[in-house]
Write a protein that holds these residues in place. Structure first.
Motif, short mmCIF file in Angstrom:
data_model
loop_
_atom_site.label_atom_id
_atom_site.label_comp_id
_atom_site.label_asym_id
_atom_site.label_seq_id
_atom_site.Cartn_x
_atom_site.Cartn_y
_atom_site.Cartn_z
N ALA A 1 0.87 -1.27 -0.09
CA ALA A 1 0.10 0.11 -0.12
C ALA A 1 0.76 1.27 0.03
N LEU A 2 1.89 1.39 0.89
CA LEU A 2 2.84 2.41 0.85
C LEU A 2 3.68 2.66 -0.41
N ILE A 3 4.11 1.53 -1.24
CA ILE A 3 4.59 1.68 -2.38
C ILE A 3 3.65 2.09 -3.58
N ALA A 4 2.51 1.58 -3.34
CA ALA A 4 1.25 2.07 -4.49
C ALA A 4 1.18 3.57 -4.30
N TYR A 5 1.09 4.12 -3.04
CA TYR A 5 0.64 5.33 -2.46
C TYR A 5 2.00 6.24 -3.14
N SER A 6 3.12 5.84 -2.93
CA SER A 6 4.35 6.66 -3.17
C SER A 6 4.22 6.71 -4.78
N LEU A 7 4.00 5.92 -5.60
CA LEU A 7 3.63 6.09 -7.23
C LEU A 7 2.51 6.95 -7.61
N ALA A 8 1.44 6.86 -6.69
CA ALA A 8 0.33 7.85 -6.94
C ALA A 8 0.75 8.97 -6.38
N TYR A 9 1.73 9.42 -5.49
CA TYR A 9 1.89 10.59 -4.98
C TYR A 9 1.76 11.88 -5.76
N PRO A 10 2.32 11.86 -6.89
CA PRO A 10 2.24 13.08 -7.79
C PRO A 10 0.79 13.36 -8.27
N ALA A 11 -0.02 12.32 -8.48
CA ALA A 11 -1.40 12.43 -9.00
C ALA A 11 -2.43 13.03 -7.86
N ILE A 12 -1.83 12.47 -6.77
CA ILE A 12 -2.79 12.69 -5.47
C ILE A 12 -2.55 14.18 -5.04
N ASN A 13 -1.28 14.81 -5.28
CA ASN A 13 -0.95 16.41 -5.04
C ASN A 13 -1.65 16.99 -6.02
N ALA A 14 -1.50 16.36 -7.45
CA ALA A 14 -2.33 17.27 -8.52
C ALA A 14 -3.76 17.44 -8.26
N ILE A 15 -4.56 16.47 -7.91
CA ILE A 15 -5.61 16.45 -7.49
C ILE A 15 -6.09 17.48 -6.54
N ASP A 16 -5.27 17.31 -5.52
CA ASP A 16 -5.68 18.16 -4.27
C ASP A 16 -5.35 19.60 -4.29
#
Length: 208
Positions: free
Chosen positions: A116-131
Motif C-alpha cells: 500500500a505504501l509503495i503504491a501510494y508513493s507512485l500515486a503521490y504526484p497524482a494525489i497532489n495534482a488533484i489536491d
C-alpha cells in the motif's frame, strides 16, 4: 518554531524543480514502477536492482532536490542532503556491495501495508495534482517525502530487518510529515504512518 520560508516560497521551489528536471523525474518514476512490477513483485533473492534503485532515489533527493533547490530557502537543507547521501551510501554498502538484502513480495504479515505504501508513493504526484489542482507547482516525484514512503514500503518487504537502514527514513517521516500540517501538503499524511510502521517493523527483529 517558525519555518525559515513561506508557503509560497515552498511551492515556488517545486515549480522550479518540476520545470527544470521533469524528464528525469518522469524517468525516475518509470524506473521505480518497472522495478516494482518486474523485480520486487517476483522472488529474486538478494536482488541488487532494488537496492540500486533505493541508492538512486536517496542520492537524487540529496543532490537534485536538497542541494540544487531546497538550500535556496532553507539552510538546514545542507544537513538534510548529508543525511540523504548517507542513506544512499548505506543502501549501496548493504544491498550492493555486501548483497545482504533479500526481498519477498509476500514474505511477512506486513506485506499488505508495504505494498500500500509503495503504491501510494507512485500515486503521490497524482494525489497532489488533484489536491492542489496543479500539475507543476506541487511536490511530484524524486523529492524526499514520496521517496521515504516508497522506501518504507520496500524495507518492509526486505530481510533481514534493519534498524540501521530504517533510522534516517523514520527521522525524515517526522520532519517531512510536518508539511502535511504546516504547509498543506495533504499527501504527506501517509508519511508519519509509514515511518511509524517501519520503526515498529525494524525494531522487532534487528539483524543488520
Amino acid at each position: 518554531m517558525p519555518l525559515p520560508f513561506t508557503r509560497a516560497q515552498f511551492f515556488d521551489l517545486f515549480a522550479a524543480y518540476n520545470e527544470a528536471l521533469w524528464p528525469a523525474v518522469v524517468a525516475l518514476w518509470t524506473a521505480s514502477a518497472v522495478v516494482v512490477a518486474l523485480r520486487l513483485s517476483a522472488r529474486h533473492s538478494r536482488d541488487r536492482w532494488i537496492s540500486a534503485l533505493l541508492v538512486g532515489h536517496w542520492a537524487w533527493c540529496a543532490l537534485a532536490y536538497h542541494v540544487a533547490f531546497f538550500t535556496r530557502i532553507n539552510p538546514a537543507a545542507w544537513l538534510f542532503a548529508a543525511l540523504f547521501l548517507g542513506q544512499a551510501v548505506l543502501f549501496f554498502r548493504v544491498g550492493i556491495v555486501q548483497r545482504r538484502l533479500s526481498f519477498a513480495p509476500w514474505g511477512n504479515a506486513w506485506a499488505p501495508l508495504a505494498w500500500a505504501l509503495i503504491a501510494y508513493s507512485l500515486a503521490y504526484p497524482a494525489i497532489n495534482a488533484i489536491d492542489h489542482l496543479s500539475l507543476l507547482r506541487i511536490p511530484t516525484f524524486g523529492v524526499p517525502c514520496p521517496t521515504t514512503i516508497f522506501t518504507a514500503g520496500v524495507l518492509m518487504l526486505a530481510t533481514p530487518r534493519s534498524l540501521g537502514l530504517s533510522t534516517i527514513p523514520v527521522i525524515w517521516s517526522a520532519i517531512g510529515g510536518s508539511a502535511a500540517f504546516l504547509l498543506g501538503v495533504h499527501a504527506d499524511l501517509a508519511l508519519p504512518i509509514g515511518g511509524m510502521a517501519l520503526a515498529i517493523f525494524s525494531v522487532r527483529r534487528n539483524h543488520v
